[in-house]
Design an enzyme around this catalytic site. Structure first.
Site, PDB file in Angstrom:
ATOM      1  N   HIS A 159      -1.405   0.841   7.675  1.00  0.00           N
ATOM      2  CA  HIS A 159      -1.917   0.953   6.304  1.00  0.00           C
ATOM      3  C   HIS A 159      -1.692   2.376   5.801  1.00  0.00           C
ATOM      4  CE1 HIS A 159      -4.239  -0.016   2.798  1.00  0.00           C
ATOM      5  NE2 HIS A 159      -5.113   0.949   3.041  1.00  0.00           N
ATOM      6  N   CYS A 175       0.830  -1.207   0.000  1.00  0.00           N
ATOM      7  CA  CYS A 175       0.000   0.000   0.000  1.00  0.00           C
ATOM      8  C   CYS A 175       0.861   1.252   0.000  1.00  0.00           C
ATOM      9  CB  CYS A 175      -0.957  -0.007   1.196  1.00  0.00           C
ATOM     10  SG  CYS A 175      -0.154  -0.281   2.797  1.00  0.00           S
TER      11      CYS A 175
END
Length: 527
Positions: free
Chosen positions: A349, A98
């Site tokens: 994340h 990510c």
């Protein structure tokens, strides 16, 4: 007394008075409850286990009504994989990539960088004439193709595995995002330096490179020495600070060099105490500001994340921080905010909020998912409301108009403010024909896949509807009829394979199996 208990007691009540030699047909019918009246549909709420002639509650409430076609298949609508109108293309998360996706989206939205990358020579593509066997190999080729797909693909999201593999990244391990940014720009700079076009050779420097000087003054003799240094991003300490101005001010503040850190003065020819500071000389068109959220913890020997709230403006005036004569006032506009969700420096994340250079709209890029912000405004509230830790965090400070606050932002991207130009070539970035042909080939594969999935979906629905009609016909045969004897009441019904798998077998007339020796699930004797 419960109905089932009543039926069982009535079924064998005759045993107390009838001798074995006097057992007749009616006794057998009582024992197997042959002549119990049939339960009518709509009267019973559920199947009566004590009545073999009750065929209620075996699924008719589902099969006799309208059934959603989605129950007949497990194939998602292929159009859900299609790119929505006026929405950008996402990037697949390959496991722990990510952080890569966020930077790729930020760089894609740098129009000058994208336009210049499209100009890179691709001799291999020309040699293959973009045949089906062409595959990008170099990092520049992968980035060209990836940007072309992000621009004109019909897919909702695309797979960046080609570029990730070319970079040699481990998809299962999350790397330091700031290190990745530095290394990638350095690698791209090295690749572009081999281009024949001088504008491409210096592309990274022209877009991201600024310059500052380390100015050191000897406390003994007063001699000043200046050491130039290039930077692609300013690394700002956020600990103990509340806003971006404080962070930049500390970056430029004077530092004392004494003790073991004394400075070797060439004039004194010995180590002397001195003062050192950074003097900003020039700034690039794209100013990357790294907020140092991940710092080394001496107690644990590991990195930790700082959850300090930092206030930053939509418009940043860098004139107070620059020294020397300026050709124009360096005013920057916020163009991207990179966010890290999580409490650990080793996990979490990454997402990116990026401003569209053409429309001024803000978008949130979260791997495959892309969300357009309302009202052309950056909205970080949702990201900041996520509970990342059980510890009590400081309350979010109020932000003035034109400012934002974040405890998760780790990089801010500012673009220098320019006068609006009517020159469309500066805003319209066209995909070169050789890259567009590759994109067209991928779009063709995608459309073929959509058609194939749609056909499979339709076939499953057609089969399901046919089965639905067949089962409805069977239900019309199921209710038992009140006829005099077993022989007269027997009727054979052939069930389709698998039809009974969803039904409870105990609800079928048990006497049919006992009296006929029934042994198979596909054919049964019904009363």
């Amino acid at each position: 007394m419960a109905p089932r208990v009543k039926l069982e007691k009535a079924a064998w009540l005759w045993v107390e008075t009838v001798k074995p030699e006097d057992i007749k047909q009616e006794h057998i019918e009582l024992a197997y409850r042959i002549n119990i009246p049939t339960c009518k549909r709509g009267i019973c709420r559920r199947n009566c286990k004590g009545n073999p002639n009750c065929l209620v509650g075996i699924g008719e409430q589902v099969w006799l009504g309208e059934i959603d076609e989605n129950t007949f298949h497990n194939i998602d609508d292929p159009n859900s994989e299609r790119r929505e109108k006026n929405i950008f293309v996402g990037l697949t998360n390959l496991g722990a990539t990510c952080y890569v996706n966020t930077f790729l989206q930020v760089w894609f939205h740098n129009l000058e960088l994208r336009r210049s990358l499209y100009l890179c020579q691709n001799s291999r593509a020309q040699e293959h004439n973009i045949d089906s066997d062409y595959e990008p190999q170099s990092i520049c080729e992968h980035l060209q193709y990836l940007f072309a797909l992000l621009q004109n693909s019909n897919r909702k999201y695309i797979d960046p595995s080609g570029l990730v593999k070319a970079l040699g990244l481990d998809t299962g391990q999350q790397q330091d995002a700031q290190e990745f940014s530095n290394l990638f720009l350095s690698l791209l700079e090295e690749t572009l330096s081999k281009e024949k076009n001088p504008n491409l050779q210096n592309l990274i420097q022209q877009q991201f490179c600024g310059q500052f000087f380390y100015v050191t003054i000897c406390n003994q003799c007063g001699r000043s020495s200046t050491l130039p240094s290039r930077f692609y991003e300013l690394e700002l300490n956020i600990q103990g600070h509340k806003n971006l101005t404080e962070c930049i001010t500390e970056f430029l503040k004077e530092e004392k060099l004494d003790g073991e850190n004394r400075y070797f003065c060439e004039n004194c020819q010995s180590k002397q105490s001195a003062t050192r500071r950074i003097r900003l000389h020039s700034l690039p068109p794209t100013l990357n500001l790294q907020l140092m959220r991940f710092v080394f913890d001496r107690q644990t020997g590991l990195k930790k994340k700082l959850s300090t709230f930092i206030n930053f403006p939509e418009q940043l005036d860098m004139e107070p921080f620059l020294e020397g004569k300026l050709d124009q006032r360096p005013v920057y506009e916020l163009s991207a905010v990179l966010i890290h969700r999580g409490i650990s420096a080793y996990s979490g994340h990454y997402i990116a909020h990026v401003k569209d250079a053409l429309t001024g709209d803000w978008y949130k890029f979260n791997d495959e998912e892309i969300e357009k912000m309302e009202g052309k405004k950056l909205q970080l509230g949702i990201e900041e409301d996520i509970a990342d830790t059980g510890k009590t965090l400081s309350r979010k400070p109020k932000c003035s108009k034109g400012y934002h606050c974040s405890r998760n932002a780790y990089m801010l991207v500012y673009k220098v403010q320019e006068e609006k130009s009517s020159d469309l070539s500066r805003t319209n970035v066209k995909v070169p024909p050789f890259l567009q042909k590759l994109v067209d080939q991928d779009n063709h594969k995608f459309e073929e896949w959509c058609m194939e999935m749609a056909n499979m979906r339709k076939q499953s629905v057609d089969k399901g509807r046919a089965k639905h009609e067949e089962v409805k016909e069977l239900y019309d045969l199921l209710p038992a009829k009140d006829v005099g004897s077993i022989t007269a009441r027997r009727s054979w019904v052939r069930f389709p394979a698998g039809c009974l798998s969803a039904w409870s077998l105990h609800v079928l007339p048990m006497h049919a199996w006992v009296l006929t020796g029934y042994s198979g699930p596909k054919t049964c004797l019904l009363g």
